[in-house]
Scaffold this active site. Structure first.
Site, PDB file in Angstrom:
ATOM      1  N   GLY A  43       0.772  -1.237   0.000  1.00  8.82           N
ATOM      2  CA  GLY A  43       0.000   0.000   0.000  1.00  8.82           C
ATOM      3  C   GLY A  43       0.803   1.287   0.000  1.00  8.82           C
ATOM      4  N   GLU A  98       4.272   4.386   6.095  1.00  8.87           N
ATOM      5  CA  GLU A  98       3.037   3.601   6.081  1.00  8.87           C
ATOM      6  C   GLU A  98       1.958   4.322   5.288  1.00  8.87           C
ATOM      7  OE1 GLU A  98       1.444   1.013   6.618  1.00  8.87           O
ATOM      8  OE2 GLU A  98       1.841   0.047   8.531  1.00  8.87           O
ATOM      9  N   ASP A 102      -4.737   2.117  11.282  1.00 10.60           N
ATOM     10  CA  ASP A 102      -6.135   1.946  11.677  1.00 10.60           C
ATOM     11  C   ASP A 102      -6.177   1.508  13.140  1.00 10.60           C
ATOM     12  OD1 ASP A 102      -8.837   1.552  11.662  1.00 10.60           O
ATOM     13  OD2 ASP A 102      -8.819  -0.227  10.419  1.00 10.60           O
ATOM     14  N   LYS A 130      -6.542   6.918  10.604  1.00 12.90           N
ATOM     15  CA  LYS A 130      -7.974   6.824  10.866  1.00 12.90           C
ATOM     16  C   LYS A 130      -8.147   7.090  12.341  1.00 12.90           C
ATOM     17  CE  LYS A 130      -9.966   3.541   7.713  1.00 12.90           C
ATOM     18  NZ  LYS A 130     -10.600   2.225   7.564  1.00 12.90           N
TER      19      LYS A 130
HETATM   20  P1  IMP Z   1      -4.141  -1.795  11.436  1.00 14.89           P
HETATM   21  O1  IMP Z   1      -3.237  -2.928  11.764  1.00 14.89           O
HETATM   22  O2  IMP Z   1      -5.544  -2.023  11.917  1.00 14.89           O
HETATM   23  O3  IMP Z   1      -3.606  -0.439  11.850  1.00 14.89           O
HETATM   24  O4  IMP Z   1      -4.352  -1.837   9.873  1.00 14.89           O
HETATM   25  C1  IMP Z   1      -3.474  -1.312   8.974  1.00 14.89           C
HETATM   26  C2  IMP Z   1      -3.657  -2.006   7.635  1.00 14.89           C
HETATM   27  O5  IMP Z   1      -5.047  -2.274   7.341  1.00 14.89           O
HETATM   28  C3  IMP Z   1      -3.194  -1.081   6.533  1.00 14.89           C
HETATM   29  O6  IMP Z   1      -1.824  -1.277   6.261  1.00 14.89           O
HETATM   30  C4  IMP Z   1      -4.099  -1.427   5.388  1.00 14.89           C
HETATM   31  O7  IMP Z   1      -3.550  -2.474   4.604  1.00 14.89           O
HETATM   32  C5  IMP Z   1      -5.384  -1.921   6.027  1.00 14.89           C
HETATM   33  N1  IMP Z   1      -6.416  -0.868   6.065  1.00 14.89           N
HETATM   34  C6  IMP Z   1      -6.967  -0.306   7.172  1.00 14.89           C
HETATM   35  N2  IMP Z   1      -7.902   0.601   6.839  1.00 14.89           N
HETATM   36  C7  IMP Z   1      -7.927   0.626   5.477  1.00 14.89           C
HETATM   37  C8  IMP Z   1      -8.710   1.382   4.519  1.00 14.89           C
HETATM   38  O8  IMP Z   1      -9.548   2.225   4.837  1.00 14.89           O
HETATM   39  N3  IMP Z   1      -8.443   1.107   3.219  1.00 14.89           N
HETATM   40  C9  IMP Z   1      -7.533   0.196   2.791  1.00 14.89           C
HETATM   41  N4  IMP Z   1      -6.791  -0.518   3.651  1.00 14.89           N
HETATM   42  C10 IMP Z   1      -6.987  -0.318   4.986  1.00 14.89           C
END
Ligand code: IMP
Ligand code: MG
Length: 195
Positions: A43, A98, A102, A130
């Site tokens: 990403g 990054e 999220d 987010k």
């Molecule tokens: P975390 O571990 O919950 O912080 O998630 C991070 C990962 O989830 C990111 O590297 C993305 O690959 C994916 N992700 C979280 N939210 C989104 C979104 O709104 N769109 C696309 N990918 C997302």
């Protein structure tokens, strides 16, 4: 605008202007230090490509691929390294680049792994944050944009590996992932399952 996009959240000019600002801040901080930009596949690829060109310093670029598993509501905490760095980082100032933070789980794990390798310094630059409550605490040194808790795609971000090539960041129409009967097999999953 793509037919699956509900709303453009960040047009490409706005993204690029912000990336240039971040580049200036990073240039000022890492002057006279060596710098390794560590991009997370897949990403962060468009972001790191633009960010690297906005940093006026000698630097290295490498990538890691991390995969996280779990569904949208329960965080399994299982994260795995799919691709590692080419070399050691003891002599390097590492800046993780990054696309989006999220729950914080992926980044938290990545930082744990990297801290154990004792880099000279370890910081984080994320394009998107987010404003969701973190499952794992993470400190962000550079943040491009705070965005609402909606599923976004484009500028590297995907849903089921699609939409990464959109030049803007947009909110995906929920019907794209809710209307499972109208979609091919690869799309039959909730966004959070697709990292
Ligand atoms: P975390 O571990 O919950 O912080 O998630 C991070 C990962 O989830 C990111 O590297 C993305 O690959 C994916 N992700 C979280 N939210 C989104 C979104 O709104 N769109 C696309 N990918 C997302
Ligand atoms: Mg993804």
């Amino acid at each position: 605008m793509h037919e699956d996009i509900e709303e453009i959240l960040l047009p490409s000019e706005i993204i690029l202007a912000k990336v240039k600002e971040l580049g200036k801040l990073i240039t000022a901080h890492y002057r006279d230090k060596n710098l390794l930009l560590l991009g997370t596949l897949k990403g962060a690829v468009p972001f790191i490509a633009d960010l690297a060109r906005a940093i006026d310093l000698p630097l290295e670029i490498d990538y890691m691929a991390i995969s996280s598993y779990g569904n949208s509501t329960e965080s399994s905490g299982v994260v795995r390294i799919l691709k590692d760095l080419e070399g050691p980082v003891q002599q390097k100032n590492v800046l993780i680049v990054e696309d989006i933070v999220d729950s914080g789980q992926t980044l938290h794990y990545l930082m744990d792994v990297l801290r154990q390798r004792r880099p000279m310094s370890l910081r984080v630059c994320t394009l998107l944050d987010k404003g969701r409550e973190r499952v794992k605490p993470v400190e962000l040194d550079y943040t491009g944009f705070q965005i609402p808790d909606r599923f976004v795609v484009g500028y590297g971000l995907d849903y089921a590996q699609r939409y990464r090539n959109l030049p803007y960041i947009g909110i995906l129409k929920p019907s794209v992932y809710e209307d499972q009967t109208a979609r091919p097999e690869t799309l039959h999953k909730s966004p959070a399952e697709d990292r």
